[in-house]
Design a protein around this motif. Structure first.
Motif, mmCIF file in Angstrom:
data_model
loop_
_atom_site.group_PDB
_atom_site.id
_atom_site.type_symbol
_atom_site.label_atom_id
_atom_site.label_comp_id
_atom_site.label_asym_id
_atom_site.label_seq_id
_atom_site.Cartn_x
_atom_site.Cartn_y
_atom_site.Cartn_z
ATOM 1 N N ARG A 294 0.870 19.304 -5.652
ATOM 2 C CA ARG A 294 0.643 18.380 -4.543
ATOM 3 C C ARG A 294 -0.792 17.869 -4.581
ATOM 4 N NH1 ARG A 294 -1.435 18.872 0.444
ATOM 5 N NH2 ARG A 294 -1.613 21.142 0.264
ATOM 6 N N GLN A 295 -0.970 16.566 -4.403
ATOM 7 C CA GLN A 295 -2.304 15.986 -4.413
ATOM 8 C C GLN A 295 -3.002 16.226 -3.077
ATOM 9 O OE1 GLN A 295 -1.899 11.843 -5.410
ATOM 10 N NE2 GLN A 295 -1.362 12.252 -7.540
ATOM 11 N N VAL A 296 -4.271 16.625 -3.151
ATOM 12 C CA VAL A 296 -5.094 16.779 -1.955
ATOM 13 C C VAL A 296 -5.965 15.529 -1.860
ATOM 14 C CG1 VAL A 296 -6.838 18.163 -0.769
ATOM 15 C CG2 VAL A 296 -5.129 19.281 -2.235
ATOM 16 N N ARG A 297 -5.824 14.808 -0.772
ATOM 17 C CA ARG A 297 -6.547 13.552 -0.603
ATOM 18 C C ARG A 297 -6.862 13.352 0.876
ATOM 19 N NH1 ARG A 297 -3.240 9.993 1.791
ATOM 20 N NH2 ARG A 297 -0.998 10.414 1.704
ATOM 21 N N PRO A 298 -7.871 12.556 1.188
ATOM 22 C CA PRO A 298 -8.126 12.228 2.596
ATOM 23 C C PRO A 298 -6.983 11.396 3.153
ATOM 24 C CG PRO A 298 -9.549 10.953 1.147
ATOM 25 C CD PRO A 298 -8.842 11.936 0.281
ATOM 26 N N ASP B 17 -8.452 -2.806 2.461
ATOM 27 C CA ASP B 17 -9.252 -2.378 1.302
ATOM 28 C C ASP B 17 -9.658 -0.917 1.430
ATOM 29 O OD1 ASP B 17 -9.014 -4.887 0.234
ATOM 30 O OD2 ASP B 17 -11.021 -5.565 0.826
ATOM 31 N N PHE B 18 -10.057 -0.522 2.642
ATOM 32 C CA PHE B 18 -10.431 0.874 2.869
ATOM 33 C C PHE B 18 -9.216 1.777 2.683
ATOM 34 C CE2 PHE B 18 -11.464 4.725 5.113
ATOM 35 C CZ PHE B 18 -12.827 4.877 4.926
ATOM 36 N N LEU B 19 -8.062 1.333 3.183
ATOM 37 C CA LEU B 19 -6.825 2.108 3.040
ATOM 38 C C LEU B 19 -6.493 2.308 1.568
ATOM 39 C CD1 LEU B 19 -4.330 3.319 4.568
ATOM 40 C CD2 LEU B 19 -3.244 1.089 4.275
ATOM 41 N N HIS B 20 -6.632 1.260 0.780
ATOM 42 C CA HIS B 20 -6.345 1.334 -0.658
ATOM 43 C C HIS B 20 -7.274 2.340 -1.341
ATOM 44 C CE1 HIS B 20 -4.614 -0.332 -4.372
ATOM 45 N NE2 HIS B 20 -5.826 -0.187 -4.893
ATOM 46 N N LYS B 21 -8.550 2.273 -0.994
ATOM 47 C CA LYS B 21 -9.528 3.208 -1.562
ATOM 48 C C LYS B 21 -9.194 4.649 -1.173
ATOM 49 C CE LYS B 21 -14.460 4.372 -1.386
ATOM 50 N NZ LYS B 21 -15.769 4.055 -0.755
ATOM 51 N N MET B 22 -8.817 4.851 0.084
ATOM 52 C CA MET B 22 -8.500 6.182 0.584
ATOM 53 C C MET B 22 -7.268 6.753 -0.126
ATOM 54 S SD MET B 22 -8.013 7.210 4.582
ATOM 55 C CE MET B 22 -6.301 6.684 4.724
ATOM 56 N N PHE B 23 -6.252 5.926 -0.309
ATOM 57 C CA PHE B 23 -5.039 6.371 -0.985
ATOM 58 C C PHE B 23 -5.327 6.780 -2.438
ATOM 59 C CE2 PHE B 23 -1.706 3.948 1.767
ATOM 60 C CZ PHE B 23 -1.798 4.947 2.724
ATOM 61 N N GLU C 34 0.822 -1.213 0.000
ATOM 62 C CA GLU C 34 0.000 0.000 0.000
ATOM 63 C C GLU C 34 0.860 1.269 0.000
ATOM 64 O OE1 GLU C 34 -3.118 0.221 -0.639
ATOM 65 O OE2 GLU C 34 -3.332 -1.950 -0.682
ATOM 66 N N LEU C 35 1.981 1.249 0.710
ATOM 67 C CA LEU C 35 2.868 2.418 0.717
ATOM 68 C C LEU C 35 3.496 2.637 -0.653
ATOM 69 C CD1 LEU C 35 4.583 1.974 4.205
ATOM 70 C CD2 LEU C 35 2.840 3.662 3.579
ATOM 71 N N ILE C 36 3.834 1.545 -1.324
ATOM 72 C CA ILE C 36 4.366 1.659 -2.691
ATOM 73 C C ILE C 36 3.288 2.210 -3.618
ATOM 74 C CG2 ILE C 36 5.145 0.303 -4.688
ATOM 75 C CD1 ILE C 36 6.577 -1.553 -2.620
ATOM 76 N N TYR C 37 2.072 1.730 -3.457
ATOM 77 C CA TYR C 37 0.939 2.235 -4.252
ATOM 78 C C TYR C 37 0.759 3.738 -4.039
ATOM 79 C CZ TYR C 37 -4.028 2.953 -5.460
ATOM 80 O OH TYR C 37 -5.220 3.438 -5.968
ATOM 81 N N LEU C 38 0.836 4.182 -2.795
ATOM 82 C CA LEU C 38 0.699 5.602 -2.488
ATOM 83 C C LEU C 38 1.784 6.418 -3.166
ATOM 84 C CD1 LEU C 38 -0.656 7.885 -0.831
ATOM 85 C CD2 LEU C 38 0.866 7.283 1.063
ATOM 86 N N TYR C 39 3.018 5.924 -3.125
ATOM 87 C CA TYR C 39 4.137 6.631 -3.756
ATOM 88 C C TYR C 39 3.967 6.689 -5.272
ATOM 89 C CZ TYR C 39 8.803 7.540 -5.574
ATOM 90 O OH TYR C 39 9.866 8.061 -6.279
ATOM 91 N N ARG C 40 3.545 5.590 -5.865
ATOM 92 C CA ARG C 40 3.424 5.540 -7.333
ATOM 93 C C ARG C 40 2.275 6.394 -7.854
ATOM 94 N NH1 ARG C 40 4.857 -0.921 -8.486
ATOM 95 N NH2 ARG C 40 7.057 -0.743 -7.844
ATOM 96 N N LEU C 41 1.360 6.768 -6.957
ATOM 97 C CA LEU C 41 0.309 7.720 -7.345
ATOM 98 C C LEU C 41 0.829 9.150 -7.412
ATOM 99 C CD1 LEU C 41 -2.751 6.428 -5.264
ATOM 100 C CD2 LEU C 41 -2.507 6.373 -7.749
ATOM 101 N N GLY C 42 2.067 9.358 -6.942
ATOM 102 C CA GLY C 42 2.671 10.684 -6.998
ATOM 103 C C GLY C 42 2.694 11.427 -5.683
#
Length: 331
Positions: free
Chosen positions: A117-121, A100-106, A71-79
Motif C-alpha cells: 500500500r502506498q503511503v501518501r499525503p 494543480d495542488f491536488l495533482h502534486k499531492m496525489f 485526477e481520480l483516474i490518475y490516482l488509480y493508475r498510480l496504484g
C-alpha cells in the motif's frame, strides 16, 4: 477526453471512456457510491453507462467535473485504492481551483508498506507537513486525532533510513502523563514502556513488516524509549520523533529539543486539546509553539478538522467537541 461543445455556454458536453471495468469500478465506486457523491456536489448532469461517462452542463462546471475524473483516474493508475474520502476531498480541491495542488499531492508517494500500500499525503495539511519534514531540521505537527501526524512522521523516518540520510530511528513519548511514573508496572523497562509506545510500534510494523521491524529493533537501528531516557544524550545521524508531546512539561520539551545532533532531524507531534498534565500545568508543546515560531530551521504545521483521514465520524466528533468548548451549546 473528447469534448463536444454545443451552442451557448449552458449546453456543453464532455464524454470519455475508462480503460477497463476495474478502472471504472475504482473511480465510480462499488454500486456507483463515488458517482452519487459527485452528482450531489455538482448541478451538471453526469451519466455513466458501459464504461463511458457523459457530462452535460455549463462550460465551467463541465470542465471542473472532467478535471475531477481526470485526477481520480490518475490516482488509480498510480496504484492506489480510491476511497470515498479521496473523492470528497478531491471535489473540495477542484471547487477551490486547487487542481494543480491536488495533482502534486496525489503523485507524492513517501513509502510503500510491507503489503504494497502506498503511503501518501491525503490532505493539503498533510502535504505541507511532508514538505516541512523534508526541508527543516525540526518540524512540529500539531492537531487533532486522525490527521496522520504520527504515521506520516514514521513513514518519513523510514524513507530517510532507507535512503541512508540517517543511520537510525529514535521514537519517544511521555509514558504516563508527564511524570512518566513507570515504577509500579510489572516487568523490565521494555515491558513497562511497550503499552505507551504501541502506536509507534504499529506504524513501524505496518510500513516495514514485522520481520524487518524486529531485525531493526534487535540491531538498535530502531530505538524506542520513554522521554526521560533522552536526558544527557546527543543524537547524531538520527530521525527522532517525539509523539504525544502535549504531555511534556516545558523543561522536558527543552531537554528533548537540545538532544539534536549533527545529521539529525526531529519531528514533534501532539494535540494541544488533549493535554493530560495535572491541572494548571503548562504544556511544553503549547509553550514551544510560541517560543519557536520564528526560529530558522523549525516549522510548525497546524492540522485542522479538514485534515482528519479516519472514519468520517471522527470529523463529526471533533466538530461537536469544538462547538461545545467554544460555548456554542449542543444542537
Amino acid at each position: 477526453m473528447q469534448q463536444i461543445r454545443e451552442q451557448g455556454t449552458d449546453n456543453t458536453e464532455n464524454r470519455f471512456s475508462f480503460k477497463d471495468i476495474s478502472e471504472a469500478t475504482a473511480v465510480l465506486g462499488r454500486h456507483d457510491e463515488h458517482l452519487r457523491v459527485i452528482i450531489e456536489n455538482f448541478s451538471g448532469r453526469i451519466t455513466a453507462r458501459g464504461g463511458e461517462v457523459v457530462i452535460n452542463g455549463s462550460a465551467g462546471e463541465v470542465v471542473m467535473i472532467a478535471k475531477l475524473f481526470e485526477e481520480l483516474i490518475y490516482l488509480y493508475r498510480l496504484g492506489n485504492n480510491i476511497t470515498l474520502q479521496d473523492v470528497k476531498y478531491s471535489i473540495q480541491m477542484i471547487k477551490e481551483e486547487q487542481a494543480d495542488f491536488l495533482h502534486k499531492m496525489f503523485g507524492e508517494v513517501i513509502a510503500v508498506t510491507s503489503r504494497g500500500r502506498q503511503v501518501r499525503p491525503k490532505t493539503r495539511g498533510q502535504q505541507f507537513y511532508v514538505e516541512a519534514m523534508r526541508h527543516n531540521h525540526i518540524t512540529f505537527g500539531i492537531g487533532p486525532a486522525g490527521t496522520g501526524k504520527t504515521y506520516l512522521a514514521v513513514a518519513m523516518a523510514v524513507f530517510s533510513l532507507k535512503n541512508k540520510e540517517v543511520e537510525r530511528i529514535i521514537l519517544t513519548r511521555p509514558a504516563i502523563e508527564a511524570g512518566e511514573k513507570l515504577g509500579f508496572l510489572p516487568g523490565d523497562l521494555q515491558d513497562k514502556v511497550d503499552p505507551y509506545l504501541r502506536p509507534l510500534y504499529d506504524a513501524l510494523q505496518d510500513i516495514l513488516g514485522n520481520d524487518t521491524f524486529q531485525k531493526y529493533m534487535s540491531k538498535n537501528i530502531i530505538e524506542v524509549a520513554p522521554l526521560a531516557y533522552m536526558r544527557g544524550r546527543t543524537l547524531h545521524d538520527s530521525f527522532i520523533i517525539l509523539d504525544e508531546a502535549q504531555n511534556t512539561t516545558p523543561q522536558q520539551m527543552k531537554m528533548f529539543l537540545t538532544r539534536m545532533g549533527f545529521g539529525s532531524k526531529m519531528v514533534i507531534t501532539g494535540d494541544i486539546t488533549q493535554i493530560d498534565l495535572p491541572y494548571n500545568s503548562v504544556s511544553g508543546l503549547k509553550q514551544a509553539q510560541t517560543i519557536l515560531k520564528n526560529v530558522e530551521g523549525i516549522q510548525i504545521i497546524t492540522f485542522h478538522e479538514q485534515d482528519v483521514v479516519r472514519h468520517e465520524i471522527v470529523n463529526r466528533i471533533i466538530r461537536a467537541y469544538d462547538k461545545y468548548e467554544k460555548g456554542e451549546g449542543i444542537s
